[in-house]
Design a protein around this motif. Structure first.
Motif, short mmCIF file in Angstrom:
data_model
loop_
_atom_site.label_atom_id
_atom_site.label_comp_id
_atom_site.label_asym_id
_atom_site.label_seq_id
_atom_site.Cartn_x
_atom_site.Cartn_y
_atom_site.Cartn_z
N MET A 1 4.98 11.74 -2.84
CA MET A 1 4.36 11.86 -1.51
C MET A 1 3.34 12.98 -1.57
O MET A 1 3.65 14.08 -1.97
CB MET A 1 5.46 12.20 -0.51
N PHE B 1 4.50 3.64 9.70
CA PHE B 1 4.27 4.54 8.57
C PHE B 1 5.53 5.35 8.28
O PHE B 1 5.94 5.51 7.12
CB PHE B 1 3.10 5.45 8.94
N ARG C 1 8.17 3.23 6.63
CA ARG C 1 7.90 2.99 5.22
C ARG C 1 8.26 4.19 4.36
O ARG C 1 8.68 4.05 3.21
CB ARG C 1 6.42 2.65 5.04
N LEU C 2 8.13 5.36 4.95
CA LEU C 2 8.38 6.55 4.15
C LEU C 2 9.85 6.91 4.07
O LEU C 2 10.26 7.59 3.14
CB LEU C 2 7.61 7.74 4.73
N LEU D 1 1.23 -1.40 3.81
CA LEU D 1 2.41 -0.56 3.65
C LEU D 1 3.44 -1.22 2.75
O LEU D 1 4.15 -0.56 2.00
CB LEU D 1 3.04 -0.26 5.01
N ARG E 1 -0.55 3.26 -2.02
CA ARG E 1 -1.05 4.41 -1.27
C ARG E 1 -1.51 3.94 0.09
O ARG E 1 -2.09 2.87 0.24
CB ARG E 1 -2.24 5.05 -1.97
N THR F 1 -1.65 9.05 1.48
CA THR F 1 -0.34 9.44 0.95
C THR F 1 0.10 8.40 -0.06
O THR F 1 -0.08 7.21 0.16
CB THR F 1 0.70 9.47 2.08
N SER F 2 0.71 8.86 -1.13
CA SER F 2 1.26 7.88 -2.06
C SER F 2 2.66 7.53 -1.60
O SER F 2 3.49 8.40 -1.33
CB SER F 2 1.27 8.44 -3.48
N LEU F 3 2.91 6.25 -1.48
CA LEU F 3 4.19 5.77 -0.97
C LEU F 3 5.16 5.59 -2.13
O LEU F 3 4.76 5.18 -3.21
CB LEU F 3 3.98 4.43 -0.28
N TRP F 4 6.39 5.88 -1.87
CA TRP F 4 7.35 5.71 -2.95
C TRP F 4 7.50 4.23 -3.25
O TRP F 4 7.32 3.37 -2.39
CB TRP F 4 8.68 6.36 -2.58
#
Lengths: 467, 210
Positions: free
Chosen positions: B1, B90, B93-94, B135, B140, B144-147
């Motif tokens: 992240m 968002f 998703r995080l 998403l 990304r 932000t880079s998403l896991w």
């Protein structure tokens, strides 16, 4: 000799001179201007004072230190730098002073001893005063510490306030009061009401200023918030970024169009998902299939694949001419149309109009880059074959039925670049040398066979003898 | 992240919005702020300033509200305010589990409202379903880079999820059928099978399996 400069003007700077330090036994330096100024005034005023002062002469030295402690506190009280009081005939309380820069034993006096020995000090004083009246500025002030009326001894010093160090002058306690008392009198004489009024006035002014300042702050804050609410950007936002309104995000402008757009997107997504799934399954199938093959089959398939790749890479690539230059189109900076056209160009096979076939040139001139002709240090190690002095693989080439010969459409070696003398001698059809010598062919075991064949056409004329 | 600006130690980088509006927020006041959003995005400008959207998302991450609150944001508040929905998506998703992510975000693929995205140098138009799709599939979003989210197929194989049923699935199938029939007619397929069955049938069964 330049005109003599007055003593006190030996410095040329505007800075006030510091009073000289006192060194016991040394004559105190005179300040002429002080002398002149002060003497005049002091003499007038201090005339009446002097006799009194003489009475209370400074005592001996040793008592000084003790006295100093007590006196210092008192001293500080009484010191004024301005002319505040008038001559006051208060009871002469001994108030010696230790403050002035030049401390002289003779000037100090313990509080206890009021008029101890007037004689001796008197004498001392006389002596001193006789010596230099100028010291009067110092002396007199010190003596005046004894308590006598102060007088305007400070006034002289006040005359040049900017330049001179204002030595604090001691005022006797009794004389101090009149100053404050006089002030008090003054104020009392005037009505107290204006005072109060003035203080109120001051308060009002101060209060008003405060209020004004507060209102100013409030207005500025309000302006800021109003501006921000109105939608203007914060101060730290760049001005040249486009405003949001360029992109409109209101919905419901055209429901049908929006709905169909959504359907399109959704279908794309579904298609993408489905294709991903199919690809995944195909891969799994492939893996399964390969697992079931044997090792050789796998290798065969791999070879085919690699060959196919190579072919694809090479197919667009033309065979370059002998010793031609390879022109790379450059990796950067290509415009669109130009680049599209140039990409299709056949560069490797490119030839200049008057390009010379380099195989006809002598060996010395067979260079890729003609600008290097004649320059020193040219090595022509173009390939190993040229350096090979052995006959490696010769036997193989000669065997009948070997694939070696047949591969390059019958041509065994690259004869283009080889000097005449070294061309193969078997290929008469191809324009090999027309002279071949053949020795006795019986000796097959000869290690060295030189086959030379000569075709000679001879015209012989035989003269006829008879008719 | 990586919120580059938000994660930076210097609070100055976060900009005025963070300092002014994101101080002392709780879930309710954050909703008030979120309602005022007019665009979403990551960082913009040369100095990589975070958008208010990103600031609020970061604030949500620090607040760690309950799942129900987030679902509230997503569904009820989101019905009325699309940027609130985007913000909640968002956050989902995080922070949510993969199963829950798919379950929660896939219904949003039916929402086709327009969204304004702020990029580094300009604003662009996009749609809610596109944003949610990003998403779910990309690595990304919003600076932000998403896991890494496991693919849906993996979860389906593990029987944790059921295959997705899109309302357009039926239409898609119909379209596919039409394509297949066309292929039959043209004989493009070329391969004639021994038993006389048309290749279309075989391939269709393949696609049905898949």
């Amino acid at each position: 000799m330049p005109p003599p400069i007055p003593a006190h003007q030996k410095r040329f700077t505007a800075n006030p001179t510091r009073p000289a330090r006192y060194r016991p036994g040394k004559a105190v330096p005179e300040d002429e201007s002080d002398e002149n100024l002060e003497d005049e005034e002091e003499e007038e005023v201090s005339q009446p004072v002097q006799p009194q002062r003489r009475l209370q002469a400074p005592p001996a030295g040793p008592t000084r230190p003790q006295a100093e402690d007590e006196e210092e506190e008192d001293d500080e009280e009484g010191f004024v730098t301005e002319d505040e009081d008038d001559a006051d005939g208060g009871a002469p309380l001994p108030k010696p002073a230790a403050k002035p820069v030049a401390q002289t034993a003779r000037t100090l006096q313990p509080s206890a001893q009021t008029s101890a020995t007037p004689v001796i000090p008197e004498q001392k004083q006389d002596g001193h005063e006789d010596e230099d009246e100028s010291a009067g500025s110092e002396e007199e002030e010190e003596e005046s510490e004894e308590g006598s009326e102060e007088e305007g001894s400070t006034s002289e010093e006040d005359e040049a306030p900017q330049r001179r160090f204002q030595r604090p002058t001691f005022i006797k306690k009794t004389e101090r009061k009149p100053t404050s008392a006089s002030n008090a009198d003054v104020s009392e004489s005037a009505t107290p009401a204006p005072e109060i009024a003035s203080s109120h006035h001051n308060e009002d002014i101060a209060a008003r200023r405060l209020r004004e300042a507060e209102s100013l702050i409030k207005t500025t804050i309000e302006k800021d918030t109003a501006a921000r609410l109105a939608g203007r950007k914060d101060w730290d936002d760049d001005d040249d970024l486009p405003p949001e309104a360029l992109v409109d995000d209101t919905d419901g402008l055209d429901p049908e169009a929006e709905h169909s757009a959504w359907r399109l997107r959704e279908l794309h997504r579904l298609k993408r998902d489905r294709e991903a799934m199919i690809a995944r399954e195909k891969e799994l199938e492939e893996i399964e299939r390969r697992r079931n093959l044997t090792v050789e089959e796998r290798e065969a398939e791999d070879k085919e694949y690699i060959a196919k790749q190579k072919e694809e890479r090479e197919e667009g690539r033309a065979k370059s001419a002998y010793l031609s230059k390879y022109h790379h189109k450059g990796a950067f900076f290509m415009d669109d149309e130009e680049s599209a056209r140039l990409a299709k160009r056949d560069l490797i096979g490119a030839k200049f109009a008057d390009d010379v076939d380099k195989s006809t040139l002598p060996e010395y001139m067979r260079i890729r880059d003609m600008t290097k002709l004649g320059k020193k240090g040219r090595t022509r190690y173009t390939d190993l074959k040229g350096q090979d002095t052995g006959r490696f693989g010769d036997e193989v080439k000669r065997w009948r039925g070997s694939g070696y010969n047949d591969r390059n459409d019958g041509q065994r070696d690259d004869i283009r670049g080889v000097d005449d003398r070294f061309l193969p001698d078997n290929d008469r059809e191809r324009g090999g040398p027309q002279i071949t010598f053949t020795f006795a062919a019986e000796t097959e075991k000869a290690l060295f066979q030189l086959k030379v064949s000569i075709k000679v056409e001879v015209e012989v004329e035989i003269p006829s003898t008879q008719v | 992240m990586s919120h580059r600006a938000d994660a930076s130690n210097s609070l100055d980088d976060r900009g005025l919005y963070w300092k002014e509006s994101c101080f002392g927020l709780n879930a309710a006041t954050l909703l008030d702020r979120a309602v005022e959003l007019t665009y979403f995005g990551g960082t913009y400008g040369v100095a990589m300033k975070p958008t208010p959207f990103l600031c609020l998302a970061f604030k949500l991450l620090t607040l760690v509200p309950d799942q129900e609150i987030i679902l509230e944001y997503l569904n009820n508040a989101g019905d009325e305010f699309k940027y609130v929905r985007a913000l909640a998506a968002f956050y989902v998703r995080l922070t949510f589990d993969p199963d829950e992510i798919y379950k929660t975000l896939e219904p949003l693929l039916l929402d086709s409202r327009k969204l304004r995205r702020r990029r580094k140098e300009e604003y662009t138009l996009t749609y809610m379903d596109e944003f949610v799709d990003e998403l779910l599939t990309k690595e990304r979003a919003c600076g932000t880079s998403l896991w890494q989210l496991s693919a849906r197929s993996v979860l389906e194989d593990l029987d944790r999820l059921e295959p997705r049923e899109s309302p357009l699935q039926a239409e898609l199938d119909a379209m596919d059928d039409a394509d297949q029939e066309m292929q039959d007619v043209d004989g493009r397929d070329g391969s004639a099978s021994e038993n006389g069955r048309s290749p279309s049938v075989r391939s269709r069964s393949d696609s049905d399996e898949g």
